[in-house]
Design a protein around this motif. Sequence first.
Motif, short mmCIF file in Angstrom:
data_model
loop_
_atom_site.label_atom_id
_atom_site.label_comp_id
_atom_site.label_asym_id
_atom_site.label_seq_id
_atom_site.Cartn_x
_atom_site.Cartn_y
_atom_site.Cartn_z
N HIS A 150 0.79 -1.23 0.00
CA HIS A 150 0.00 0.00 0.00
C HIS A 150 0.82 1.28 0.00
N HIS A 151 2.11 1.19 0.21
CA HIS A 151 2.93 2.40 0.26
C HIS A 151 4.10 2.32 -0.71
N ALA A 152 3.99 1.43 -1.68
CA ALA A 152 5.05 1.25 -2.67
C ALA A 152 4.91 2.30 -3.77
N GLU A 153 6.02 2.61 -4.37
CA GLU A 153 6.00 3.48 -5.54
C GLU A 153 5.86 2.58 -6.76
N GLY A 154 4.90 2.86 -7.59
CA GLY A 154 4.72 2.07 -8.80
C GLY A 154 3.82 0.88 -8.58
N VAL A 208 2.51 -2.91 -7.98
CA VAL A 208 2.81 -3.99 -7.05
C VAL A 208 2.41 -5.31 -7.72
N PRO A 209 3.30 -6.29 -7.73
CA PRO A 209 2.96 -7.58 -8.34
C PRO A 209 1.72 -8.20 -7.70
N ASP A 254 0.98 -11.24 -7.06
CA ASP A 254 1.24 -12.26 -6.04
C ASP A 254 1.54 -11.62 -4.69
N LEU A 255 2.18 -10.47 -4.69
CA LEU A 255 2.46 -9.77 -3.43
C LEU A 255 1.17 -9.22 -2.83
N GLU A 256 0.27 -8.73 -3.67
CA GLU A 256 -1.03 -8.28 -3.18
C GLU A 256 -1.80 -9.43 -2.54
N ALA A 257 -1.76 -10.61 -3.18
CA ALA A 257 -2.45 -11.79 -2.64
C ALA A 257 -1.84 -12.23 -1.31
#
Length: 94
Positions: free
Chosen positions: A57-61, A63-64, A66-69
């Motif tokens: 939630h605080h990444a720039e750009g 997010v894959p 699989d990481l969201e899952a």
Amino acid sequence: MVETETYTIEGPDGDTDELELPEGLVDVLSEQGEDPTTVVAEIGLLSFVQRSHAMVHHAEGDVPADLEAINERAERLFEERFGMTFEEATGHSH
């Protein structure tokens, strides 16, 4: 000088590592009568969820997916363990 106490963590493949903490720290962070290993496990879960939440939630750009899952599952595990959402516990929502 404060002594230390050691907790052993075992992974799903049987590998282990040790976590050394100052004696008394777990007691300070626990509620009355709470098992010390439960306190260590819950703080571990909290730390993992905080980090995965930040990465998603605080990444720039982008997010894959699989990481969201992974983060969604981590937040559900948090809710199952603590009886409240991560957002409710931290007062932080999106």
